[in-house]
Structures are given as C-alpha cells and as structure tokens.
Motif scaffolding. Structure first.
Motif, PDB file in Angstrom:
ATOM      1  N   GLY A 184      22.011 -94.998  15.779  1.00 50.88           N
ATOM      2  CA  GLY A 184      22.914 -95.977  15.195  1.00 50.88           C
ATOM      3  C   GLY A 184      22.243 -97.266  14.762  1.00 50.88           C
ATOM      4  N   LYS A 185      20.940 -97.403  15.010  1.00 50.76           N
ATOM      5  CA  LYS A 185      20.248 -98.656  14.701  1.00 50.76           C
ATOM      6  C   LYS A 185      20.156 -98.932  13.206  1.00 50.76           C
ATOM      7  N   LEU A 186      20.186 -97.900  12.402  1.00 51.09           N
ATOM      8  CA  LEU A 186      20.121 -98.100  10.956  1.00 51.09           C
ATOM      9  C   LEU A 186      21.444 -98.615  10.383  1.00 51.09           C
ATOM     10  N   GLY A 187      22.486 -98.624  11.199  1.00 49.90           N
ATOM     11  CA  GLY A 187      23.812 -98.963  10.704  1.00 49.90           C
ATOM     12  C   GLY A 187      24.424 -97.784   9.976  1.00 49.90           C
ATOM     13  N   GLN A 188      25.476 -98.024   9.253  1.00 48.41           N
ATOM     14  CA  GLN A 188      26.113 -96.947   8.507  1.00 48.41           C
ATOM     15  C   GLN A 188      25.134 -96.383   7.480  1.00 48.41           C
ATOM     16  N   ILE A 189      24.911 -95.077   7.554  1.00 53.29           N
ATOM     17  CA  ILE A 189      24.024 -94.414   6.600  1.00 53.29           C
ATOM     18  C   ILE A 189      24.883 -93.890   5.455  1.00 53.29           C
ATOM     19  N   ARG A 190      24.666 -94.439   4.302  1.00 57.16           N
ATOM     20  CA  ARG A 190      25.510 -94.104   3.150  1.00 57.16           C
ATOM     21  C   ARG A 190      24.852 -93.120   2.196  1.00 57.16           C
ATOM     22  N   LEU A 191      23.524 -93.022   2.278  1.00 57.27           N
ATOM     23  CA  LEU A 191      22.794 -92.171   1.339  1.00 57.27           C
ATOM     24  C   LEU A 191      21.556 -91.605   2.016  1.00 57.27           C
ATOM     25  N   VAL A 192      21.277 -90.332   1.773  1.00 53.46           N
ATOM     26  CA  VAL A 192      20.051 -89.691   2.227  1.00 53.46           C
ATOM     27  C   VAL A 192      19.343 -89.124   1.006  1.00 53.46           C
ATOM     28  N   LYS A 193      18.066 -89.448   0.876  1.00 54.53           N
ATOM     29  CA  LYS A 193      17.272 -88.913  -0.228  1.00 54.53           C
ATOM     30  C   LYS A 193      16.256 -87.905   0.313  1.00 54.53           C
ATOM     31  N   THR A 194      16.119 -86.785  -0.392  1.00 54.31           N
ATOM     32  CA  THR A 194      15.097 -85.795  -0.057  1.00 54.31           C
ATOM     33  C   THR A 194      14.368 -85.439  -1.346  1.00 54.31           C
ATOM     34  N   TRP A 195      13.054 -85.237  -1.256  1.00 53.52           N
ATOM     35  CA  TRP A 195      12.311 -84.999  -2.497  1.00 53.52           C
ATOM     36  C   TRP A 195      10.997 -84.271  -2.234  1.00 53.52           C
ATOM     37  N   ALA A 196      10.546 -83.553  -3.266  1.00 59.28           N
ATOM     38  CA  ALA A 196       9.237 -82.892  -3.254  1.00 59.28           C
ATOM     39  C   ALA A 196       8.638 -83.013  -4.652  1.00 59.28           C
ATOM     40  N   TYR A 197       7.635 -83.864  -4.773  1.00 58.96           N
ATOM     41  CA  TYR A 197       6.868 -84.012  -6.010  1.00 58.96           C
ATOM     42  C   TYR A 197       5.511 -83.356  -5.763  1.00 58.96           C
ATOM     43  N   GLN A 198       5.257 -82.256  -6.437  1.00 51.66           N
ATOM     44  CA  GLN A 198       4.103 -81.426  -6.110  1.00 51.66           C
ATOM     45  C   GLN A 198       3.096 -81.410  -7.260  1.00 51.66           C
ATOM     46  N   GLY A 199       2.195 -82.376  -7.231  1.00 52.36           N
ATOM     47  CA  GLY A 199       1.213 -82.499  -8.298  1.00 52.36           C
ATOM     48  C   GLY A 199       0.238 -81.342  -8.374  1.00 52.36           C
ATOM     49  N   TRP A 200      -0.033 -80.699  -7.249  1.00 50.46           N
ATOM     50  CA  TRP A 200      -1.002 -79.601  -7.239  1.00 50.46           C
ATOM     51  C   TRP A 200      -0.433 -78.317  -7.846  1.00 50.46           C
ATOM     52  N   MET A 201       0.892 -78.249  -8.000  1.00 41.51           N
ATOM     53  CA  MET A 201       1.509 -77.074  -8.621  1.00 41.51           C
ATOM     54  C   MET A 201       1.513 -77.262 -10.134  1.00 41.51           C
ATOM     55  N   LYS A 202       0.721 -76.470 -10.802  1.00 40.10           N
ATOM     56  CA  LYS A 202       0.556 -76.635 -12.247  1.00 40.10           C
ATOM     57  C   LYS A 202       1.360 -75.585 -13.021  1.00 40.10           C
ATOM     58  N   SER A 203       1.192 -75.596 -14.318  1.00 38.68           N
ATOM     59  CA  SER A 203       1.856 -74.653 -15.191  1.00 38.68           C
ATOM     60  C   SER A 203       1.427 -73.217 -14.872  1.00 38.68           C
ATOM     61  N   VAL A 204       2.348 -72.274 -15.086  1.00 39.29           N
ATOM     62  CA  VAL A 204       2.061 -70.850 -14.905  1.00 39.29           C
ATOM     63  C   VAL A 204       1.865 -70.242 -16.288  1.00 39.29           C
ATOM     64  N   PRO A 205       0.620 -69.988 -16.707  1.00 46.21           N
ATOM     65  CA  PRO A 205       0.381 -69.505 -18.071  1.00 46.21           C
ATOM     66  C   PRO A 205       1.027 -68.150 -18.320  1.00 46.21           C
TER      67      PRO A 205
END
Length: 446
Positions: A184-205
């Motif tokens: 409860g220390k964060l107070g009311q949690i109104r938004l949760v963000k989750t993400w995966a930015y994967q630079g090592w995953m390149k195009s599939v020829p």
C-alpha cells in the motif's frame, strides 16, 4: 547506479536464454548424485531437447536426485547431441524417442519436461498427466484459451504437479517487489505498464520452402498445426513469429512480464481489451505476428498497458523490458535486473524536494532463478505441494495474453463474460479462443 543495474540485467537475461552449452557439474555434486539410492531418484524424461528445453534440463541436472532417463525430439541431430551431452553430465546414456507418446509409456519415468513449440504444450501436458507423470511445461502454456482451460482441468483431474516455466516466480527480487506493491505504500495504483523492446530480435528474411533437414520428422513437428511445406523460418526458434505455432512477443515475453503485473495487483482476467499495432518495422519480412503492438486492458480499478517492439531497445524508464506499478505516491519499476522506487514529489520547491514516499536504492536480482524453479518443482513432486508457478497461474496469464492477440486480430475492443468464460456477443473473438487441430490429432476431452 545505472551501470550496476545494467550489469545485473545482462546477467539476468542470460538465465532465460536457451543455450546449447554443456552443463559442467562440480565434483561434489557428482559425488552426491552417486550416493542417491535408486528409490530416492526422480527420473526425468525431456520432450523437446533444443533451446529452452535443454536449459530446463540443465537446471534439473544440478539437483542430486535427478536422473535423465529419456530424451525425445523430432530432430535426430539434436537428439543425438543431447544424448551425448546427458551421458557426459550424468555418466549414463538416456533412452532415445522420436515420439513423445512412446516416452510417456515408459513406466520408469516419474516426470517430464516439455520444451517443444507452443502448439504442442497442451497435448503433451495433458497426455503426460493421463500417463501419471508430473510435468514441467514451458511457457506460454498453450496457444489458445481453450487449451489453457483444458490443461487446468487435466492437472486437477489426474492430481499431478505441474510447474510452468515462468521462472521469474522463483526470483526473490520479483517476490519482494510484489510484496512492496501490495504493502500500500505506493498509494492507489491507477496504471500498470508492461513492455518488451527487443533490439536483438531482427527481421526474419523471406526464404523459399524446402525439404526438411535430414533426420527431421517434419510431420511429427507439425502435429496438430496446419499442413504446410517445410520452411526454415517456421522451425526451431523463429516458429514464435507464426500464428500456427505461437503468439509472437505478446505471448513469448508477455507471459513473463504480465504475470508479475497480475500477481502484484491480485488481478483476474480483464473486463475488456483493445490492441493496435502491426508489422511496422519489417513489413515485408517472413514473420506473421506484429513487430509492434500496444494492448490496453481494463480491470476493475486500474488499467494495464502492454507494448512490444522488435528491433529496438528504447523501452520505458530506460529499460528494454519491465513492469511499472504507477501509484499516487510513487512508481515501482521492476525488470530482470532488479527493482526501484521512483517517488512522486510533494512540493514545488526544487531546492528542497519533499517526496510523497521513501526513495529506495536499486534492489538487484540474485540470479539462479531457473535453478530455484527446478528445485521447487522437484520439492513439490516429493511433498505433493503446489509449485510457485502452477498450471492455474500459467493458464491465467496465457489467457490474458491471448486476449490481447485476439483483440488485435479482430481489430476492435473485446469484452469478457465472466459467467460464461468467453467474449460477450462476439462470434469472431470466441472462435479465436478455440483450437483447430488437424492431421488426425484431437484435442483431449478432460
């Protein structure tokens, strides 16, 4: 501090990477293995021996009472290599199988590890439970919501221990972060963000179809998936980017990260989901799943955002992946490197800043979480307890991730009916929940 955080992150990411490196067991562990009586051994069969399946087996090799007695793979070169590797590790050659059903008939096997492509997980887990085996199954647990529901039912009916390979559940820094969120220390949690930015995953020829490599039983690899000519892009690691077999980054990394978000918020499935994205980075490559995606989930008292991007690392808060719990008093950000608190400022005097909550230093990860996950599985086999990532947990987050993909495929906001466990008055979305097994394979009835 940022350099330290990145070092921990780089070390942590190595934990999750499927590797072909041979595990070198220390002499004291080898000696301990020799002292284990036959009655105390836990005999493992591995189904799917490349990549993450072998990483899971390596983690289990480090447990004194574990013996790998059987290996199964549709690629003979992989099967022969892993058989030789296992013999070097444990001093005993496991039996070879090219059909997992024959492996499950082996009465000497106590438990199986399933490291096959996603479209196989449900069939193999359910059949393993039917055969009386406990199961360690790779994530995501299934490729459809229908499969998720049946897997939960099978584990319950046959009373088997099922551990899902979401090893972050065995990571103490993730556990500590979740406990802090729930304090409860964060107070009311109104938004949760989750993400995966994967630079090592390149195009599939794009490459032409071809004959399967020598020694590969391609028909068995396809199993219940639609019949298609062999193409190397659809084989081994890059199968993840084709709808027949998997759900792209949404399910591949989403089940890891969204799982922590759901755990922190004690959240069920969302009321609704809308998703936008596409093949924006590599529009003409061979992959089918979106390389860029945002999904917005509506829960009772908060919203959750998932986003992913292939080929770039510029994620939120300077991290290429993570979970952020955004509260009125501050934000907790956690990734595989550790976690920290970003407090809100309580005044306008920048010379004498007063924060709304304590500002904690970066809390690093401890490493070895896959090893701990394996230990938890074996302990639960012995005690018949509930593993840290049970099939219920794995199916829950896989369902949420599938909902994001379904919203993307329909191109509209989809709403969930909690009483019927299906989408509200949406025939297309409900059809996408279902499995479409082919080539003579049938979805088991539980």
């Amino acid at each position: 501090m940022e350099k330290s955080r990145r070092k921990f992150l780089n070390d942590a990411v190595k934990i999750s990477a499927g590797t072909s490196l041979l595990t070198l067991l220390p002499a004291d562990l080898l000696a301990a293995k020799k002292k284990i009586s036959a009655n105390d051994k836990v005999r493992i069969g591995l189904i799917g021996c490349k990549g993450q399946g072998w990483s899971n087996m390596n983690a289990h090799f480090k447990i004194p009472e574990i013996e790998c007695v059987a290996l199964c793979d549709v690629d003979k070169s992989v099967l022969d290599q892993r058989t030789a590797d296992a013999e070097k590790i444990q001093g005993k050659k496991p039996k070879q199988y090219d059909d997992y059903r024959k492996l499950l008939d082996n009465k000497d096997i106590d438990a199986v590890i399933i490291g096959t492509p996603d479209h196989w997980h449900a069939l193999q887990m359910i059949h393993a439970c039917e055969a009386g085996k406990d199961v360690f199954v790779e994530k995501p647990v299934a490729n459809t919501i229908e499969e998720c529901q049946l897997m939960v039912a099978a584990a319950k009916r046959y009373k088997k221990v099922v551990q899902v390979g979401q090893w972050q559940r065995s990571g103490y820094h993730f556990d500590n972060a979740i406990k802090y969120v729930q304090s409860g220390k964060l107070g009311q949690i109104r938004l949760v963000k989750t993400w995966a930015y994967q630079g090592w995953m390149k195009s599939v020829p794009v490459v032409p179809d071809s004959d399967p490599p020598p020694g590969v039983d391609y028909n068995m690899w396809l199993g219940p998936a639609p019949k298609r000519r062999f193409n190397k892009n659809r084989f081994h690691f890059t199968f993840r980017w084709f709808w027949d077999y998997a759900g792209g980054l949404m399910t591949d990394w989403g089940v890891h990260l969204i799982d922590i978000a759901l755990a922190g918020m004690n959240a069920s499935v969302p009321r609704s989901v809308v998703a936008l994205g596409g093949k924006f980075a590599y529009p003409d490559d061979a992959a089918e799943t979106p390389d860029t995606l945002q999904a917005v989930y509506e829960f009772d008292k908060f919203s959750m955002i998932w986003e992913h991007a292939v080929g770039i690392d510029g994620g939120n808060y300077g991290r290429n992946h993570g979970i952020a719990f955004i509260g009125n008093n501050g934000t907790l950000v956690v990734d595989r490197g550790g976690w920290e608190i970003l407090p809100e400022v309580n005044n306008d005097d920048r010379k004498n800043i007063v924060y709304k909550m304590e500002k904690l230093p970066f809390q690093p990860q401890g490493g070895g979480y896959l090893d701990e996950h394996a230990k938890d599985f074996i302990n639960c086999i012995k005690t018949r307890g509930t593993p840290k990532c049970s099939i219920e947990i794995g199916a829950h987050v896989a369902t949420v991730c599938q909902m994001g993909n379904i919203a993307f495929k329909t191109g509209r906001r989809v709403f969930w009916d909690y009483t019927k466990n299906e989408f509200v008055a949406d025939s297309k979305a409900n059809e996408l929940m279902k499995s479409n097994y082919q080539n003579g394979w049938k979805l088991p009835k539980v």
